[in-house]
Design an enzyme around this catalytic site. Structure first.
Site, PDB file in Angstrom:
ATOM      1  CG  ASN A   1      -5.070   3.886   9.471  1.00 41.23           C
ATOM      2  OD1 ASN A   1      -5.415   4.838   8.767  1.00 41.23           O
ATOM      3  ND2 ASN A   1      -4.067   3.974  10.324  1.00 41.23           N
TER       4      ASN A   1
ATOM      5  N   GLY B   1       0.814  -1.209   0.000  1.00 46.00           N
ATOM      6  CA  GLY B   1       0.000   0.000   0.000  1.00 46.00           C
ATOM      7  C   GLY B   1       0.850   1.263   0.000  1.00 46.00           C
TER       8      GLY B   1
ATOM      9  CG  HIS C   1      -0.310  -6.399   5.057  1.00 48.21           C
ATOM     10  ND1 HIS C   1      -0.271  -6.031   6.384  1.00 48.21           N
ATOM     11  CD2 HIS C   1       0.055  -5.305   4.364  1.00 48.21           C
ATOM     12  CE1 HIS C   1       0.104  -4.765   6.481  1.00 48.21           C
ATOM     13  NE2 HIS C   1       0.309  -4.300   5.260  1.00 48.21           N
TER      14      HIS C   1
ATOM     15  CB  CYS D   1       4.937   4.802  15.198  1.00 55.20           C
ATOM     16  SG  CYS D   1       6.135   4.677  16.516  1.00 55.20           S
TER      17      CYS D   1
HETATM   18  N1  PLP Z   1      -2.787   2.976   4.054  1.00 55.16           N
HETATM   19  C1  PLP Z   1      -3.483   2.583   5.122  1.00 55.16           C
HETATM   20  C2  PLP Z   1      -4.819   3.207   5.396  1.00 55.16           C
HETATM   21  C3  PLP Z   1      -2.984   1.591   5.965  1.00 55.16           C
HETATM   22  O1  PLP Z   1      -3.692   1.205   7.024  1.00 55.16           O
HETATM   23  C4  PLP Z   1      -1.713   1.023   5.659  1.00 55.16           C
HETATM   24  C5  PLP Z   1      -1.108   0.017   6.557  1.00 55.16           C
HETATM   25  O2  PLP Z   1      -1.181   0.119   7.766  1.00 55.16           O
HETATM   26  C6  PLP Z   1      -1.036   1.470   4.526  1.00 55.16           C
HETATM   27  C7  PLP Z   1      -1.597   2.454   3.744  1.00 55.16           C
HETATM   28  C8  PLP Z   1       0.297   0.924   4.142  1.00 55.16           C
HETATM   29  O3  PLP Z   1       0.152  -0.324   3.513  1.00 55.16           O
HETATM   30  P1  PLP Z   1       1.393  -1.323   3.425  1.00 55.16           P
HETATM   31  O4  PLP Z   1       1.642  -1.799   4.824  1.00 55.16           O
HETATM   32  O5  PLP Z   1       0.933  -2.413   2.514  1.00 55.16           O
HETATM   33  O6  PLP Z   1       2.530  -0.567   2.865  1.00 55.16           O
END
Ligand code: PLP
Length: 395
Positions: A166, A84, A216, A338
């Site tokens: 999140n 992500g 994931h 974090c």
């Molecule tokens: N965006 C959101 C809203 C997320 O919750 C996360 C992961 O915690 C990410 C992006 C980052 O994704 P990745 O861990 O696959 O890089």
């Protein structure tokens, strides 16, 4: 109580019995493991023209259509990435480069750091798009800002708005915001990492231009993701090399990871009604915590992801709660842990106007594909017991 070790993992990786941290990472689904093993068996490069290479390509394209179908998109508009974070970086840096810097990024105040920090490095002007006390983008603010837009000074408006947060699970008014931006001649990027498998995602209906996903969070492996790019919405690459992924993301694809992503996504869409039904048990848990401990539930007044709950009681610090719950066999997260595992103040809750004392006491419960509805109640009981020993005793 869900016996996590027996049903999900084959070893004691976290020493917990109830796993309530799906928004951090969902355990890998059996379908994903099977697909990953099958892809590892192929053992060839999807860009090779020989038979094994073609077999690898077939698996790659199958995963691309699985992800495409899940978001109502054409398979060819999906670009696989390392997760992500990279998908968000590609969107933001790629659009800034495409527009030759003549744009202003309107970044919602509750974006994940994968968006907020990448926006900061995109080399273009950035403005914070405010949220209301409920944690949703303030559409009135956006409307007024776009009315005052000065194309010569500000360039093209590019909104970065996530699908669901999140930390709080609050669902964003994405299609409304994207429509306003589109009318103003701008573009919208959506971080849908927490939306996939939990909400209906249809890129056409949402009206966005770019959309980031991560494997994931849906029960696929870590380190794989995708960016959907609307046909006709251009983007400059940020990685250069062999020209894979339509030259938008060079580098040999992570075939087994992508195969796992495809299989997990398909399973997540199949299981979505079950996941959405968790809101009943989630609401019952929250009602219990409110009546017995007076907790504040963040984002309670608006639509939230059914499996997420973020709440606090002043004076019961998040790290104390996380440790107490861990000892009780429940894995939860502070809303704002974090990467170092330390608890820091939540920018999301600050943006919602939550005071520091309450914000530092926020914990997040997030469930997923292997959760039984009664797990919410077990979590409530474990939390209440910990609270009675500490903060409720002194109240
Ligand atoms: N965006 C959101 C809203 C997320 O919750 C996360 C992961 O915690 C990410 C992006 C980052 O994704 P990745 O861990 O696959 O890089």
């Amino acid at each position: 109580m869900q016996i996590f070790l027996q049903t999900v993992v084959a070893g004691d990786i976290c020493g917990c019995m109830i796993y309530a941290d799906y928004n951090a990472t969902a355990p890998v689904r059996p379908e994903a493991k099977t697909a990953m093993l099958a892809a590892l068996e192929v053992g060839a490069n999807p860009s090779s023209v020989h038979g094994p290479g073609r077999a690898a390509r077939k698996l790659l394209e199958q995963a691309r259509s699985q992800v495409g179908i899940a978001i109502g998109a054409r398979a060819q508009d999906i670009i696989f990435t390392s997760g992500g974070t990279e998908a968000n970086a590609l969107a933001l840096h790629g659009v800034a480069a495409q527009l030759e810097g003549k744009c202003t990024l309107l970044v919602s105040a509750i974006e994940h750091e994968a968006v907020a920090k990448n926006a900061g490095y995109a080399g273009v002007a950035i403005e914070t798009a405010y949220v209301t006390a409920n944690g949703q983008l303030d559409l009135d603010w956006l409307r007024e800002r776009l009315v005052k837009w000065d194309q010569d000074r500000d360039g093209t408006p590019v909104l970065a708005l996530m699908m669901a947060n999140n930390e709080t699970g609050v669902v964003q008014p994405l299609s409304e915001a994207a429509a306003l931006v589109r009318e103003a001649g701008g573009l919208t990027h959506c971080d849908a990492v927490q939306g996939l498998g939990k909400l209906m995602v249809n890129v056409g209906l949402l009206g966005v231009d770019y959309l980031a996903l991560s494997a994931h969070k849906v029960g696929g492996p870590q380190g794989v993701g995708a960016l959907w790019v609307r046909s006709g919405a251009s983007l400059k690459p940020v990685l250069f090399g062999g020209g894979q992924e339509r030259s938008l993301r060079s580098g040999t694809e992570n075939l087994s990871g992508i195969a796992g992503f495809g299989a997990a996504t398909e399973a997540a869409i199949r299981d979505m009604p079950k996941l959405q039904a968790l809101s009943v048990a989630r609401d019952a848990m929250e009602a219990k915590l409110i009546s017995q401990a007076g907790v504040t539930v963040f984002g309670a007044g608006v639509e939230r992801l059914a499996q997420t709950s973020n709440f606090a009681i002043a004076g019961f610090r998040a790290e104390t709660q996380v440790m107490a719950m861990d000892l009780a066999g429940v894995a939860v997260s502070s809303g704002s842990a974090c990467s170092s595992g330390k608890v820091k103040r939540s920018l999301v809750l600050s943006a919602m106007g939550v005071d520091d004392d309450l914000s530092e006491s926020a914990v997040r419960i997030s469930f997923g594909w292997n959760t039984a509805p009664r797990d919410f109640d077990d979590v409530a009981e474990a939390w209440l017991e910990a609270a009675r020993r500490t903060v409720l005793k002194t109240a």
